[in-house]
Design a protein around this motif. Sequence first.
Motif, PDB file in Angstrom:
ATOM      1  N   ARG A   1      10.803  10.267  -9.201  1.00 31.27           N
ATOM      2  CA  ARG A   1      10.237  10.038  -7.878  1.00 31.27           C
ATOM      3  C   ARG A   1      11.329   9.895  -6.834  1.00 31.27           C
ATOM      4  O   ARG A   1      11.222  10.374  -5.710  1.00 31.27           O
ATOM      5  CB  ARG A   1       9.398   8.749  -7.940  1.00 31.27           C
TER       6      ARG A   1
ATOM      7  N   ILE B   1       5.013  -5.371  -0.780  1.00 27.67           N
ATOM      8  CA  ILE B   1       4.618  -6.681  -0.237  1.00 27.67           C
ATOM      9  C   ILE B   1       3.700  -7.389  -1.239  1.00 27.67           C
ATOM     10  O   ILE B   1       3.743  -8.608  -1.385  1.00 27.67           O
ATOM     11  CB  ILE B   1       3.980  -6.471   1.158  1.00 27.67           C
ATOM     12  N   THR B   2       2.919  -6.604  -1.975  1.00 30.37           N
ATOM     13  CA  THR B   2       2.102  -7.204  -3.039  1.00 30.37           C
ATOM     14  C   THR B   2       3.013  -7.705  -4.152  1.00 30.37           C
ATOM     15  O   THR B   2       2.794  -8.791  -4.710  1.00 30.37           O
ATOM     16  CB  THR B   2       1.093  -6.166  -3.589  1.00 30.37           C
TER      17      THR B   2
HETATM   18  N1  PLP Z   1       5.392   1.534  -4.458  1.00 32.41           N
HETATM   19  C1  PLP Z   1       5.005   2.630  -3.782  1.00 32.41           C
HETATM   20  C2  PLP Z   1       5.675   3.911  -4.077  1.00 32.41           C
HETATM   21  C3  PLP Z   1       3.976   2.531  -2.831  1.00 32.41           C
HETATM   22  O1  PLP Z   1       3.573   3.599  -2.155  1.00 32.41           O
HETATM   23  C4  PLP Z   1       3.371   1.286  -2.604  1.00 32.41           C
HETATM   24  C5  PLP Z   1       2.294   1.175  -1.637  1.00 32.41           C
HETATM   25  O2  PLP Z   1       2.424   0.890  -0.519  1.00 32.41           O
HETATM   26  C6  PLP Z   1       3.823   0.173  -3.320  1.00 32.41           C
HETATM   27  C7  PLP Z   1       4.842   0.339  -4.245  1.00 32.41           C
HETATM   28  C8  PLP Z   1       3.247  -1.189  -3.091  1.00 32.41           C
HETATM   29  O3  PLP Z   1       3.649  -1.694  -1.861  1.00 32.41           O
HETATM   30  P1  PLP Z   1       2.753  -2.723  -1.071  1.00 32.41           P
HETATM   31  O4  PLP Z   1       2.462  -3.827  -2.006  1.00 32.41           O
HETATM   32  O5  PLP Z   1       3.590  -3.151   0.067  1.00 32.41           O
HETATM   33  O6  PLP Z   1       1.537  -1.994  -0.660  1.00 32.41           O
END
Ligand code: PLP
Length: 351
Positions: free
Chosen positions: A182, A255-256
């Motif tokens: 990725r 952020i999660t």
């Molecule tokens: N990793 C990727 C590649 C993502 O696209 C996302 C989604 O936003 C996340 C992790 C999780 O990030 P978040 O928790 O900020 O949505």
Amino acid sequence: MDIKIIRNESPAQLPDENALGFGEIFTDHMFVADYDDASGWHDFRIVPYGPISLSPAAAVFHYGAEVFEGLKAYRTPDGGVQLFRPMENGLRLARSCERIGIPAFPAEDTVRAVEELVRLDSRWVPGKDGTSLYIRPFVFSTDENLSLHGVHRAMYVIVCSPSGIYFGLDPVKIMLETEDVRAVRGGTGEAKCGGNYAASNRAADRAAELGYTQVLWLDGVERKYIEEVGAMNVMFKISSKVVTPKLTGSILPGITRKSCIELIRSWGIEVEERLLSIDELVEAAESGALEEAWGCGTAAVISPIGQFCYLGKEHVINDMKTGELSKRLFDELTGIQYGKRPDPFGWTVRL
Ligand code: PLP
Ligand code: COI
């Protein structure tokens, strides 16, 4: 930042909350701002939702200078509306812009713009369990010039979409990707830019054809360390501790993910942010030390992983059932997000 508002004179009919997909329907308005070197970011406006007109030579179509964010607005039991850690998204968007060479939009202005837009379109925030208003800020280069010369003109748009549940809490089957990567360290993995998702398409399609929901990504250098699952961060419970890949530069700082780590530590459970090799994971699965696994992200919140396939061998996790900690995290996070539980960390912003 002064935001001019031009109201939509033909507001749409609200969709059926029982039949909401993800990111398919959009609200009455969108936020727009323009950038050029002479004026900086300017002309902040909320206008009726609709098509954008761009030159076919706009650099975004050719060289992919685009970054985006994703956050949600939630309907609370008393009929109010709140956001979850929007400043984190504002800050990450500014960092993503910086990585791609797009002039950053200040984080506090992203939060202001999101607040104004969601307030104006608040009737679109659905109330049914599991639904929310998904908010998608994005920034892209509009330079009308095919020479490669950096970003001198850009546009910032925010659209909102009433959305349903992304995956739900049923454990999914995932496939370890051994060919494509990725992102690489030093590349753009830690930025939320469109190119990372384009790079993921082929592997995701291959996995789907074989009946898997997501791809488990390995690092791009040694092809050994676990990075993310699909477009989510990934966590494992191994021998009573939580292990999650550390942020090496090729992983999106979710952020999660950050919220899960803070919650789990507050419950007195140890969290290790470190390199985790696929060999260690297979060994933990085979010895029974691997108790739970889940992906975490804004869209799905917590998505339990019930099975992973590596080099043709299937490894089942927790009998393909949702684990106790996965469920506890999901309940606590969604409880805070929807204003159904106390918010001891001060994560929510009420509009
Ligand atoms: N990793 C990727 C590649 C993502 O696209 C996302 C989604 O936003 C996340 C992790 C999780 O990030 P978040 O928790 O900020 O949505
Ligand atoms: C997330 O919010 O977890 C996502 O990965 C969003 C996705 C649609 C790009």
